[in-house]
Design a protein around this motif. Structure first.
Motif, mmCIF file in Angstrom:
data_model
loop_
_atom_site.group_PDB
_atom_site.id
_atom_site.type_symbol
_atom_site.label_atom_id
_atom_site.label_comp_id
_atom_site.label_asym_id
_atom_site.label_seq_id
_atom_site.Cartn_x
_atom_site.Cartn_y
_atom_site.Cartn_z
ATOM 1 N N ARG A 173 0.837 -1.203 0.000
ATOM 2 C CA ARG A 173 0.000 0.000 0.000
ATOM 3 C C ARG A 173 0.875 1.259 0.000
ATOM 4 O O ARG A 173 0.617 2.213 -0.748
ATOM 5 C CB ARG A 173 -0.924 -0.018 1.204
ATOM 6 C CG ARG A 173 -1.953 1.078 1.225
ATOM 7 C CD ARG A 173 -3.011 0.865 2.299
ATOM 8 N NE ARG A 173 -2.467 0.551 3.604
ATOM 9 C CZ ARG A 173 -2.654 -0.616 4.252
ATOM 10 N NH1 ARG A 173 -3.375 -1.577 3.700
ATOM 11 N NH2 ARG A 173 -2.127 -0.825 5.431
ATOM 12 N N ASN A 174 1.928 1.276 0.813
ATOM 13 C CA ASN A 174 2.818 2.436 0.873
ATOM 14 C C ASN A 174 3.573 2.641 -0.434
ATOM 15 O O ASN A 174 3.702 3.770 -0.914
ATOM 16 C CB ASN A 174 3.810 2.291 2.033
ATOM 17 C CG ASN A 174 3.128 2.360 3.376
ATOM 18 O OD1 ASN A 174 2.008 2.845 3.496
ATOM 19 N ND2 ASN A 174 3.795 1.854 4.392
ATOM 20 N N ARG A 175 4.079 1.560 -1.013
ATOM 21 C CA ARG A 175 4.791 1.662 -2.289
ATOM 22 C C ARG A 175 3.868 2.151 -3.395
ATOM 23 O O ARG A 175 4.258 2.981 -4.225
ATOM 24 C CB ARG A 175 5.364 0.301 -2.699
ATOM 25 C CG ARG A 175 6.587 -0.091 -1.947
ATOM 26 C CD ARG A 175 7.128 -1.377 -2.503
ATOM 27 N NE ARG A 175 8.094 -1.958 -1.609
ATOM 28 C CZ ARG A 175 8.454 -3.227 -1.637
ATOM 29 N NH1 ARG A 175 7.922 -4.061 -2.507
ATOM 30 N NH2 ARG A 175 9.358 -3.681 -0.794
ATOM 31 N N THR A 176 2.649 1.639 -3.416
ATOM 32 C CA THR A 176 1.681 2.038 -4.437
ATOM 33 C C THR A 176 1.367 3.521 -4.321
ATOM 34 O O THR A 176 1.334 4.239 -5.327
ATOM 35 C CB THR A 176 0.388 1.210 -4.300
ATOM 36 O OG1 THR A 176 0.718 -0.175 -4.397
ATOM 37 C CG2 THR A 176 -0.604 1.569 -5.382
ATOM 38 N N ARG A 177 1.141 3.993 -3.110
ATOM 39 C CA ARG A 177 0.839 5.411 -2.884
ATOM 40 C C ARG A 177 1.989 6.285 -3.370
ATOM 41 O O ARG A 177 1.785 7.287 -4.060
ATOM 42 C CB ARG A 177 0.581 5.656 -1.402
ATOM 43 C CG ARG A 177 0.197 7.073 -1.083
ATOM 44 C CD ARG A 177 0.100 7.358 0.401
ATOM 45 N NE ARG A 177 -0.518 6.330 1.195
ATOM 46 C CZ ARG A 177 0.091 5.644 2.166
ATOM 47 N NH1 ARG A 177 1.352 5.884 2.463
ATOM 48 N NH2 ARG A 177 -0.543 4.736 2.862
ATOM 49 N N THR A 178 3.206 5.899 -3.037
ATOM 50 C CA THR A 178 4.379 6.670 -3.430
ATOM 51 C C THR A 178 4.552 6.688 -4.944
ATOM 52 O O THR A 178 4.797 7.740 -5.539
ATOM 53 C CB THR A 178 5.639 6.088 -2.760
ATOM 54 O OG1 THR A 178 5.468 6.155 -1.345
ATOM 55 C CG2 THR A 178 6.884 6.844 -3.152
ATOM 56 N N GLN A 179 4.397 5.522 -5.576
ATOM 57 C CA GLN A 179 4.584 5.433 -7.016
ATOM 58 C C GLN A 179 3.500 6.183 -7.783
ATOM 59 O O GLN A 179 3.767 6.800 -8.811
ATOM 60 C CB GLN A 179 4.622 3.964 -7.462
ATOM 61 C CG GLN A 179 5.868 3.238 -7.038
ATOM 62 C CD GLN A 179 7.120 3.909 -7.563
ATOM 63 O OE1 GLN A 179 7.199 4.297 -8.719
ATOM 64 N NE2 GLN A 179 8.106 4.075 -6.699
ATOM 65 N N ARG A 180 2.276 6.141 -7.306
ATOM 66 C CA ARG A 180 1.189 6.877 -7.971
ATOM 67 C C ARG A 180 1.434 8.370 -7.906
ATOM 68 O O ARG A 180 1.214 9.095 -8.878
ATOM 69 C CB ARG A 180 -0.152 6.551 -7.326
ATOM 70 C CG ARG A 180 -0.710 5.243 -7.775
ATOM 71 C CD ARG A 180 -2.090 5.016 -7.209
ATOM 72 N NE ARG A 180 -2.574 3.707 -7.616
ATOM 73 C CZ ARG A 180 -3.500 3.036 -6.985
ATOM 74 N NH1 ARG A 180 -4.069 3.533 -5.901
ATOM 75 N NH2 ARG A 180 -3.894 1.861 -7.418
ATOM 76 N N ALA A 181 1.876 8.853 -6.754
ATOM 77 C CA ALA A 181 2.158 10.285 -6.617
ATOM 78 C C ALA A 181 3.323 10.691 -7.525
ATOM 79 O O ALA A 181 3.250 11.725 -8.202
ATOM 80 C CB ALA A 181 2.467 10.623 -5.166
ATOM 81 N N ALA A 182 4.356 9.877 -7.564
ATOM 82 C CA ALA A 182 5.513 10.185 -8.404
ATOM 83 C C ALA A 182 5.150 10.169 -9.881
ATOM 84 O O ALA A 182 5.570 11.053 -10.644
ATOM 85 C CB ALA A 182 6.640 9.198 -8.126
ATOM 86 N N SER A 183 4.354 9.211 -10.303
ATOM 87 C CA SER A 183 3.969 9.146 -11.717
ATOM 88 C C SER A 183 3.042 10.295 -12.085
ATOM 89 O O SER A 183 3.092 10.809 -13.201
ATOM 90 C CB SER A 183 3.320 7.803 -12.046
ATOM 91 O OG SER A 183 2.113 7.644 -11.342
ATOM 92 N N ARG A 184 2.209 10.736 -11.146
ATOM 93 C CA ARG A 184 1.327 11.880 -11.402
ATOM 94 C C ARG A 184 2.159 13.137 -11.637
ATOM 95 O O ARG A 184 1.870 13.929 -12.539
ATOM 96 C CB ARG A 184 0.386 12.072 -10.219
ATOM 97 C CG ARG A 184 -0.704 13.080 -10.441
ATOM 98 C CD ARG A 184 -1.638 13.193 -9.246
ATOM 99 N NE ARG A 184 -2.094 11.910 -8.750
ATOM 100 C CZ ARG A 184 -1.996 11.511 -7.489
ATOM 101 N NH1 ARG A 184 -1.464 12.291 -6.569
ATOM 102 N NH2 ARG A 184 -2.439 10.334 -7.119
#
Length: 112
Positions: A13-24
């Motif tokens: 969950r933490n990795r997904t949140r971080t990666q989504r924000a970075a890709s945005r």
């Protein structure tokens, strides 16, 4: 639920949140201060705290992000989006005390 499963789900969950924000941020070229903090690996609560402090730093430096409109809780509101270069400039003068915030500030400064 087993403790190992709970820990694994939390990590994902933490990795997904971080990666989504970075890709945005990568996709748009800019993002809100909270989004930049999420991409630096902070939790949502910590990200809001750091973003608030960065807003104060932006006022001191006179950095104005790009004004934009966003949906929040069923209504539109105005927000400001900042480029990674602008956030790096803000992170340089931001002096946190908490260890997690110090690491996030270092990541934000290197993001540009």
């Amino acid at each position: 639920m087993k403790a190992s499963s709970r820990q694994a789900r939390q990590t994902i969950r933490n990795r997904t949140r971080t990666q989504r924000a970075a890709s945005r941020i990568t996709r748009r070229g800019n993002g809100s201060l909270t989004t930049h903090c999420l991409a630096a690996g902070l939790t949502p609560k910590e990200a809001r705290t750091v973003a608030s402090s960065l807003r104060k730093a932006a006022t001191k430096l006179g950095i104005h992000g790009l004004a934009a409109r966003t949906h929040a809780a069923g209504r539109m509101r105005t927000c400001h989006r900042y480029t990674p270069t602008q956030v790096a400039a803000l992170a340089v003068i931001y002096r946190p005390r908490k260890a997690a915030y110090v690491q996030a500030a270092a990541r934000l400064a290197l993001a540009a």
